[in-house]
Scaffold this active site. Structure first.
Site, PDB file in Angstrom:
ATOM      1  N   GLU A 108      77.970  18.191  22.782  1.00 59.67           N
ATOM      2  CA  GLU A 108      77.259  18.262  24.036  1.00 59.67           C
ATOM      3  C   GLU A 108      76.744  17.158  24.593  1.00 59.67           C
ATOM      4  O   GLU A 108      76.021  16.511  23.987  1.00 59.67           O
ATOM      5  CB  GLU A 108      76.251  19.419  23.664  1.00 59.67           C
ATOM      6  CG  GLU A 108      75.690  19.930  24.985  1.00 59.67           C
ATOM      7  CD  GLU A 108      76.975  20.522  25.882  1.00 59.67           C
ATOM      8  OE1 GLU A 108      77.681  21.258  25.615  1.00 59.67           O
ATOM      9  OE2 GLU A 108      77.428  19.539  26.669  1.00 59.67           O
TER      10      GLU A 108
ATOM     11  N   LYS B  83      79.324  10.813  19.953  1.00 58.06           N
ATOM     12  CA  LYS B  83      77.988  11.522  20.048  1.00 58.06           C
ATOM     13  C   LYS B  83      77.000  10.740  19.881  1.00 58.06           C
ATOM     14  O   LYS B  83      76.160  10.279  20.718  1.00 58.06           O
ATOM     15  CB  LYS B  83      78.274  12.827  19.741  1.00 58.06           C
ATOM     16  CG  LYS B  83      76.677  13.481  19.870  1.00 58.06           C
ATOM     17  CD  LYS B  83      76.534  13.801  21.271  1.00 58.06           C
ATOM     18  CE  LYS B  83      74.926  14.206  21.499  1.00 58.06           C
ATOM     19  NZ  LYS B  83      74.568  15.412  22.286  1.00 58.06           N
TER      20      LYS B  83
ATOM     21  N   CYS C  36      67.291  14.965  20.639  1.00 59.67           N
ATOM     22  CA  CYS C  36      68.445  14.101  20.224  1.00 59.67           C
ATOM     23  C   CYS C  36      68.081  12.638  19.874  1.00 59.67           C
ATOM     24  O   CYS C  36      68.637  12.323  18.807  1.00 59.67           O
ATOM     25  CB  CYS C  36      69.337  14.330  21.362  1.00 59.67           C
ATOM     26  SG  CYS C  36      70.121  15.780  21.373  1.00 59.67           S
TER      27      CYS C  36
HETATM   28  C1  UDX Z   1      70.830  22.080  18.674  1.00 58.65           C
HETATM   29  C2  UDX Z   1      70.478  20.703  17.943  1.00 58.65           C
HETATM   30  O1  UDX Z   1      69.478  20.288  17.662  1.00 58.65           O
HETATM   31  C3  UDX Z   1      71.484  19.711  18.388  1.00 58.65           C
HETATM   32  O2  UDX Z   1      71.448  18.681  17.501  1.00 58.65           O
HETATM   33  C4  UDX Z   1      72.528  20.054  18.777  1.00 58.65           C
HETATM   34  O3  UDX Z   1      73.477  19.029  19.650  1.00 58.65           O
HETATM   35  C5  UDX Z   1      72.740  21.352  19.318  1.00 58.65           C
HETATM   36  O4  UDX Z   1      72.002  22.249  18.909  1.00 58.65           O
HETATM   37  P1  UDX Z   1      69.416  23.085  20.595  1.00 58.65           P
HETATM   38  O5  UDX Z   1      70.214  23.991  21.099  1.00 58.65           O
HETATM   39  O6  UDX Z   1      68.376  22.249  21.418  1.00 58.65           O
HETATM   40  O7  UDX Z   1      69.933  21.952  19.805  1.00 58.65           O
HETATM   41  O8  UDX Z   1      68.716  23.793  19.521  1.00 58.65           O
HETATM   42  P2  UDX Z   1      67.521  25.060  19.516  1.00 58.65           P
HETATM   43  O9  UDX Z   1      67.070  25.068  20.749  1.00 58.65           O
HETATM   44  O10 UDX Z   1      66.556  25.026  18.291  1.00 58.65           O
HETATM   45  O11 UDX Z   1      68.545  26.176  18.977  1.00 58.65           O
HETATM   46  C6  UDX Z   1      69.294  26.256  17.754  1.00 58.65           C
HETATM   47  C7  UDX Z   1      69.117  27.909  17.593  1.00 58.65           C
HETATM   48  O12 UDX Z   1      69.997  28.195  16.494  1.00 58.65           O
HETATM   49  C8  UDX Z   1      67.820  28.601  17.439  1.00 58.65           C
HETATM   50  O13 UDX Z   1      67.705  29.605  18.369  1.00 58.65           O
HETATM   51  C9  UDX Z   1      67.819  29.309  15.972  1.00 58.65           C
HETATM   52  O14 UDX Z   1      67.207  30.323  16.098  1.00 58.65           O
HETATM   53  C10 UDX Z   1      69.277  29.536  15.746  1.00 58.65           C
HETATM   54  N1  UDX Z   1      69.920  29.432  14.511  1.00 58.65           N
HETATM   55  C11 UDX Z   1      69.393  28.548  13.737  1.00 58.65           C
HETATM   56  C12 UDX Z   1      70.537  30.706  13.697  1.00 58.65           C
HETATM   57  O15 UDX Z   1      70.676  31.481  14.806  1.00 58.65           O
HETATM   58  N2  UDX Z   1      71.007  30.606  12.868  1.00 58.65           N
HETATM   59  C13 UDX Z   1      70.610  29.537  11.774  1.00 58.65           C
HETATM   60  O16 UDX Z   1      70.973  29.785  10.477  1.00 58.65           O
HETATM   61  C14 UDX Z   1      69.866  28.542  12.372  1.00 58.65           C
HETATM   62  C1  UDX Z   2      69.984  13.273  25.817  1.00 61.02           C
HETATM   63  C2  UDX Z   2      71.234  12.602  26.284  1.00 61.02           C
HETATM   64  O1  UDX Z   2      71.224  12.315  27.642  1.00 61.02           O
HETATM   65  C3  UDX Z   2      72.358  13.725  26.502  1.00 61.02           C
HETATM   66  O2  UDX Z   2      73.493  13.180  26.912  1.00 61.02           O
HETATM   67  C4  UDX Z   2      72.488  14.246  24.982  1.00 61.02           C
HETATM   68  O3  UDX Z   2      73.553  15.269  24.926  1.00 61.02           O
HETATM   69  C5  UDX Z   2      71.354  14.701  24.404  1.00 61.02           C
HETATM   70  O4  UDX Z   2      70.121  13.741  24.490  1.00 61.02           O
HETATM   71  P1  UDX Z   2      67.953  14.630  26.626  1.00 61.02           P
HETATM   72  O5  UDX Z   2      67.396  14.357  25.327  1.00 61.02           O
HETATM   73  O6  UDX Z   2      68.056  16.070  27.410  1.00 61.02           O
HETATM   74  O7  UDX Z   2      69.352  14.304  26.718  1.00 61.02           O
HETATM   75  O8  UDX Z   2      67.344  13.767  27.938  1.00 61.02           O
HETATM   76  P2  UDX Z   2      67.510  12.414  28.543  1.00 61.02           P
HETATM   77  O9  UDX Z   2      67.555  12.611  30.033  1.00 61.02           O
HETATM   78  O10 UDX Z   2      68.464  11.718  27.782  1.00 61.02           O
HETATM   79  O11 UDX Z   2      66.128  11.709  28.174  1.00 61.02           O
HETATM   80  C6  UDX Z   2      65.390  11.323  26.698  1.00 61.02           C
HETATM   81  C7  UDX Z   2      64.488  10.527  26.964  1.00 61.02           C
HETATM   82  O12 UDX Z   2      64.269   9.308  27.502  1.00 61.02           O
HETATM   83  C8  UDX Z   2      63.275  11.280  27.820  1.00 61.02           C
HETATM   84  O13 UDX Z   2      61.957  11.330  27.135  1.00 61.02           O
HETATM   85  C9  UDX Z   2      63.403  10.467  28.950  1.00 61.02           C
HETATM   86  O14 UDX Z   2      61.992  10.698  29.518  1.00 61.02           O
HETATM   87  C10 UDX Z   2      63.518   8.930  28.417  1.00 61.02           C
HETATM   88  N1  UDX Z   2      63.747   8.131  29.270  1.00 61.02           N
HETATM   89  C11 UDX Z   2      65.133   8.440  30.051  1.00 61.02           C
HETATM   90  C12 UDX Z   2      63.193   6.970  29.786  1.00 61.02           C
HETATM   91  O15 UDX Z   2      62.062   7.014  29.285  1.00 61.02           O
HETATM   92  N2  UDX Z   2      63.545   6.075  30.663  1.00 61.02           N
HETATM   93  C13 UDX Z   2      64.805   6.501  31.264  1.00 61.02           C
HETATM   94  O16 UDX Z   2      65.009   5.385  31.975  1.00 61.02           O
HETATM   95  C14 UDX Z   2      65.519   7.437  30.737  1.00 61.02           C
END
Ligand code: UDX
Ligand code: UDX
Length: 465
Positions: A163, A223, A279
């Site tokens: 993603e 990724k 991430c």
């Molecule tokens: C997660 C990962 O952190 C990221 O690296 C990846 O790219 C996408 O998945 P995110 O969706 O942001 O990102 O995580 P989170 O909001 O914590 O959602 C994961 C969900 O999985 C939680 O709601 C958790 O309850 C669920 N889960 C976890 C299950 O349903 N079964 C499990 O065994 C473990």
């Molecule tokens: C990131 C990647 O952009 C996305 O492609 C991946 O799938 C997941 O991780 P996200 O973590 O949602 O997404 O946020 P992003 O907008 O990338 O920002 C990450 C952090 O960097 C934030 O804390 C943001 O404030 C900071 N940032 C970003 C800066 O400090 N300066 C910048 O110029 C850009």
């Protein structure tokens, strides 16, 4: 040709929820069921009032409203969703390990493995399993091993479909992505068919030339590479911000000048109190760990420096507050505006605000926090997680309030830690009038105009100037 009729997604989080909502909206003939072991989260996704869904993303509630109960379902019945599905997305979290080998660095694949075992136990028909979670390169191999050896003799194809959505712009990123990456076993007929089945889903709304197919390992590593490069840019400009402060250069001007070089480009050059989010740190640590495990120590050190620079930036900002407030913040009230790791999200994972607050609490400050979208319990949970002090102490020394003005009234200093748009338009004169003097304003996001804030009377500090 394989046509997908039923999709199951395990994990209703920041990635699984929005991604499946958009797939369901764009593919009305496919049934999409998102499952999660967290009952509360599923109940929130099913809340009659669509504004109460558990994840705040601009535009998401409209998408959910249209598709929910038509072909988008949220459930805790993981087994039956797996059983029905032709394609299963795994979107559970993969946090950095907090124990054992690789502690503090490697990704914890416990949940991924649990998912694989559950899929193997339940499945009675062939399945395409899609890795959506960000995983270390070659995880697909482990998945396949578990599925093939513990299953009921059905066939599995494993795809990697990382993603690239960023929080706060998730819906737009899903609707109009730069590219979609699909990794699969392109050497076999079955592998190619599985890849094509997923390509067909995305082709409902994304031009084919943006759908990139690769082998599984390239997809997994791409990724990590993309996130490492993005984080590196932020750390690079943040490193320059410190030099700017020493030399009289202004980091915004430097960033603009450098970004206009078309080979470099303007994005991800905004200096800040440090990057956060679920991430960047996790993926780079992952890359460092993989490199180390192959004995590539220079490669590991190279990438680790991106994280060290980020830690330094957060500490440096907090230290600046202490130093400016006459080297002591003990007993002083400090207002933090913003807790989320960036604007337009209620996600706080790895937010710089957590570390700034922790630093100031260690210096015995009293902290008052306002964030427009983050819940009070989340803020306390983030601080408790650090284990720096007891949960009772966090509750007695940190207050969370419902308006920015409550936070700033009678404070010695205000620090802007998230770039929420509403902070630009606050009544800064009123804030100044109600603060203790001299009134200090620290801008960790380069959000506010120096001249106007200084004209009001603030002692102003912005990163990199
Ligand atoms: C997660 C990962 O952190 C990221 O690296 C990846 O790219 C996408 O998945 P995110 O969706 O942001 O990102 O995580 P989170 O909001 O914590 O959602 C994961 C969900 O999985 C939680 O709601 C958790 O309850 C669920 N889960 C976890 C299950 O349903 N079964 C499990 O065994 C473990
Ligand atoms: C990131 C990647 O952009 C996305 O492609 C991946 O799938 C997941 O991780 P996200 O973590 O949602 O997404 O946020 P992003 O907008 O990338 O920002 C990450 C952090 O960097 C934030 O804390 C943001 O404030 C900071 N940032 C970003 C800066 O400090 N300066 C910048 O110029 C850009």
């Amino acid at each position: 040709m394989t046509r997908i009729k039923n999709i199951c997604c395990i994990g209703a989080g920041y990635v699984g929820g929005p991604t499946m909502a958009v797939i369901a909206q764009k593919c009305p003939e496919i049934n999409v069921t998102v499952v999660d072991i967290n009952e509360q989260r599923i109940a929130a996704w099913n809340d009659e009032n669509v504004e109460n869904i558990p994840i705040y993303e601009p535009g998401l509630s409209e998408v959910v409203k249209e598709a929910r109960d038509r072909n988008l379902f949220f459930s805790t019945d993981v087994d039956s969703a797996i059983d029905k599905a032709d394609m299963i997305f795994i979107s559970v979290n993969t946090p950095t390990k907090t124990y054992g080998i690789g502690k503090g660095m490697a990704a914890d694949l416990k949940y991924i493995e649990l998912c694989a075992r559950q899929i193997a136990r339940v499945s009675k028909t062939d399945k395409i399993v899609v890795e959506k979670s960000t995983l270390p390169v070659r995880t697909a191999e482990a998945l396949k091993n578990i599925l093939d050896n513990t299953g009921n003799g059905v066939n599995y194809q494993i795809l990697s479909n990382p993603e690239f959505l960023a929080e706060g712009t998730a819906v737009d990123d899903l609707m109009v992505p730069d590219r979609v990456l699909i990794g699969g076993d392109l050497d076999t007929k079955e592998g190619k068919e599985a890849v094509n089945a997923l390509v067909d889903i995305y082709a409902h709304w994304i031009p084919r030339e943006r759908l990139l197919t690769t082998n599984v390992w390239s997809s997994e590593l791409s990724k990590l590479t993309a996130n490492a490069f993005l984080a590196q840019r932020v750390s690079s400009i943040n490193a320059m911000s410190e030099l700017c402060e020493k030399t009289g250069a202004d980091v915004n001007e430097v960033s603009k000048a450098v970004g206009m070089d078309s080979r470099i480009g303007p994005k991800f050059l905004k200096s800040s109190v440090g990057f956060g989010g679920s991430c960047f740190q996790k993926d780079i640590l992952n890359l460092v760990y993989i490199s180390k495990s192959f004995g590539l120590n220079e490669v590991a050190d190279y990438w680790e420096q991106v994280i060290l620079m980020n830690d330094h930036q957060k500490r440096r900002f907090a230290a600046k507050i202490v130093q400016t407030l006459f080297n002591t913040v003990s007993g002083k009230k400090i207002a933090l505006l913003g807790w989320a790791f960036k604007k337009d999200t209620n996600d706080t994972r790895e937010s710089a605000a957590i570390y700034v607050a922790d630093y100031l609490l260690n210096e015995q400050a009293e902290i008052v926090i306002y964030d427009p979208k983050v819940k009070t319990e989340q803020i306390y949970a983030d601080l408790d997680y650090l284990n720096s002090r007891s949960s009772e102490e966090n509750r007695s020394r940190v207050k969370v309030v419902n308006t920015p003005y409550e936070a700033t009234k009678d404070s010695h200093a205000v620090a802007v830690l998230t770039e929420w748009d509403e902070f630009k338009d606050l009544d800064w004169q009123k804030i100044y009038d109600e603060m203790l003097k001299p009134a200090f304003l620290f801008d960790g996001r380069r959000l506010l105009e120096r001249e106007t804030k200084e004209a009001i009377g603030f002692e102003f500090y912005a990163i990199g100037s």
